[in-house]
Structures are given as C-alpha cells and as structure tokens.
Design a protein around this motif. Sequence first.
Motif, short mmCIF file in Angstrom:
data_model
loop_
_atom_site.label_atom_id
_atom_site.label_comp_id
_atom_site.label_asym_id
_atom_site.label_seq_id
_atom_site.Cartn_x
_atom_site.Cartn_y
_atom_site.Cartn_z
N ALA A 1 19.08 16.03 19.79
CA ALA A 1 18.28 14.80 19.82
C ALA A 1 18.74 13.81 18.76
O ALA A 1 18.74 12.59 19.00
N MET A 2 19.13 14.32 17.61
CA MET A 2 19.64 13.43 16.57
C MET A 2 20.95 12.79 17.01
O MET A 2 21.16 11.57 16.86
N GLY A 3 21.85 13.59 17.56
CA GLY A 3 23.12 13.04 18.02
C GLY A 3 22.92 12.01 19.12
O GLY A 3 23.56 10.95 19.12
N ASP A 4 22.05 12.30 20.04
CA ASP A 4 21.75 11.39 21.15
C ASP A 4 21.25 10.05 20.61
O ASP A 4 21.77 8.98 20.98
N CYS B 1 27.80 12.61 21.26
CA CYS B 1 27.13 12.97 20.01
C CYS B 1 26.03 14.00 20.25
O CYS B 1 25.79 14.87 19.41
N ALA B 2 25.35 13.91 21.40
CA ALA B 2 24.33 14.91 21.72
C ALA B 2 24.96 16.28 21.87
O ALA B 2 24.44 17.28 21.36
N ILE B 3 26.08 16.35 22.59
CA ILE B 3 26.74 17.64 22.79
C ILE B 3 27.25 18.20 21.47
O ILE B 3 26.98 19.35 21.11
N ALA B 4 28.00 17.38 20.73
CA ALA B 4 28.56 17.86 19.47
C ALA B 4 27.46 18.19 18.47
O ALA B 4 27.53 19.21 17.76
N THR C 1 19.72 21.46 10.51
CA THR C 1 19.75 20.01 10.35
C THR C 1 19.25 19.55 8.98
O THR C 1 19.10 18.36 8.74
N ALA C 2 19.03 20.50 8.08
CA ALA C 2 18.49 20.14 6.76
C ALA C 2 19.45 19.25 5.97
O ALA C 2 19.02 18.48 5.10
N GLY C 3 20.74 19.33 6.27
CA GLY C 3 21.72 18.54 5.52
C GLY C 3 21.86 17.11 5.97
O GLY C 3 22.62 16.34 5.36
N LEU C 4 21.16 16.70 7.00
CA LEU C 4 21.25 15.31 7.46
C LEU C 4 20.60 14.37 6.45
O LEU C 4 19.64 14.75 5.78
N PRO C 5 21.07 13.14 6.35
CA PRO C 5 20.41 12.16 5.47
C PRO C 5 18.94 12.00 5.84
O PRO C 5 18.59 11.93 7.03
N TRP D 1 17.92 9.27 8.23
CA TRP D 1 18.24 9.47 9.64
C TRP D 1 17.04 10.09 10.36
O TRP D 1 16.71 9.71 11.47
N ARG D 2 16.42 11.05 9.72
CA ARG D 2 15.30 11.72 10.36
C ARG D 2 14.12 10.76 10.56
O ARG D 2 13.44 10.79 11.58
#
Length: 314
Positions: free
Chosen positions: A21-24, A273-276, A286-290, A293-294
Amino acid sequence: MTTPAPGPGPAPAHASLDGLAMGDAFGDGWFTRSDELPEKRLAAREPRPAPWEWTDDSAMAFVLFAHLGAHGEVRPDGLAREFAAEYARDPGRKYGPSMHSVLRRIGEGEDWRTVTTEQFGGQGSFGNGAAMRVAPLGAWFGTDLPGAVEQARLSALTTHAHPEAVAGAVAVAVAGALAACGRGQQAPQRAEFLREAASYTPESDVRSRLLVAAHLPAHTSVRHAASVLGSGKQISALDTVPFALWSAAGHLDDLTETLWQTVAGWGDRDTTCAIAGGIVAARTGTAGLPADWRTAREEIPDWSGWEPTGGSGA
C-alpha cells in the motif's frame, strides 16, 4: 498441501500488505503534470506532497488479504465476488479499463470463468492486475512455496485468464515468499533471487524475461533496466513484473531505497512500486520508512484484517 487454519496471517504478510500500500500510494503520486519537472524532484529525493492515496492495486490486495484471513486459502468463487463487491463500493480507484467490465459483470451475477475468458477475443487479460496485489499472499504462505504458487494461480484466474498474467502473479507471490523466508538472514544476490523466483514461475515470457533480468550486469542503471525489461508502460504482466522484481531484488534490506529506485523506472509507477514494496516489506517490515511517509499515506481499512502491530515491525 496442508491448508493453514483460518486466522490472521503471519507477521511478514501484514508487513507485505503495508509495504504494498505504501508503494502504491508513493508511486501514484509521481503521475504529475509535465510542467512540474518530476525528474528534477526525483533526483533531489523530494517526495510528492501529501496526501498519498492508494489505488486499485491496494484495494484488491486488501480484499485478497481479508479473504485469506477468513479462509486460510483462496476460494475463487468467493474471491471473485468479493473483488466485484469492493469495486462496486469504490469504483474510482483507477481500475484498468478491462476490469471495469469484468468486475461489473461478476457483480451482476455472471460466472467469473465466463467473464474472464471472454476478454480480449477469448485469450483473457494479460495485464498486471493479478500480479500487483499478490505479494502478501506469497508472504502468507512463506515456507510452502508450492502452496504459494498454486494459491497465486487461483487468485489470478478470478480476473485474469491469460497464462502470462497468471505467470506474473506466481512470480510475485514466490518473490514475496522468498523475501519472507529470508528474514534475519543475509540477503541473496540479485541474480540468485531472480533465478529462484523464475524457477517456480510457469514457462512463459514473464519467466524468460526474469532470466534476462538475472543476467543484467550488477552495475545496470534503473533507466537501462527499464528500457530492457519494460516498466509497466504497456500495463502487461510481461513488461511490469520482471522490472519490479529486478528492482526489489537489488535492495532487499532497504524498503525506502527500493521505492526510490523503482519509481525511477517511471512506467506504471504505482504498480511497480506496489509489487516491489510488497516483496521487500515481507523481509524488512516497514518500521524503517520515513515517518512523514506514513502520515502522508491514506490509511489501510480495518476490514482488510491488517494490524499496525503486524505490519510495521522489522
């Protein structure tokens, strides 16, 4: 194959759904007007302004995840109806042109087998829609790679009858399973990861292009990889899945970098981006995402069965 008991999926599947969902949403934000100079913003690593809304990629992934939570396996008749019901509830999520007809007809009571096999003159759709939603399924079945293959196949057929679309879904599911199984272990080399994913993918052009991706030199640029493999401009499984897996396989320990690199291929950037994102998050969480972004991304609906505690950890 032993069918898992119904209930919440394992932590990697929750993480994969979050990453998908984040990539999408991240990727979709880069469909911008030409006067906004997106290439310059991308080079500066300047994220698009909030809010980031997810698209049909995530909507269908949420349905599939909820289905697995209810049944522990793919039951195609029910899944097809659930896809159609979600489409009817919110049809404005940028569904592909053919899916409007497919999902409306299924929602009106037609048999999904008839509807999907009639598409494109009887050959079925070979679009990337079956692949875009399936990484969490691969993570769900994790250690059971043959099971992931079969469940991905069943999930694909509910909307995409063409063998290339099915192969694309299988490749992504296997990659998600491999990523989930590799948690806590040293990441494999890109070529090794791609060859293993290809070994479980049915004979197809998707499989052949995965092997091409595995043979690209280590120093290959994103731009060159996209030109060789395609990056979704044709919205087909063939020109979407190999590039997305190539991108994911090169950054298996860094979800943020995966998304930056993947969007640089342009093309169908929300789907690549959704696939990757779904693949890499199955390994990293996903804890390492900025943090911003969340907060920028639209929330995942509760009905999907996703739990923040299951999706954000490393």
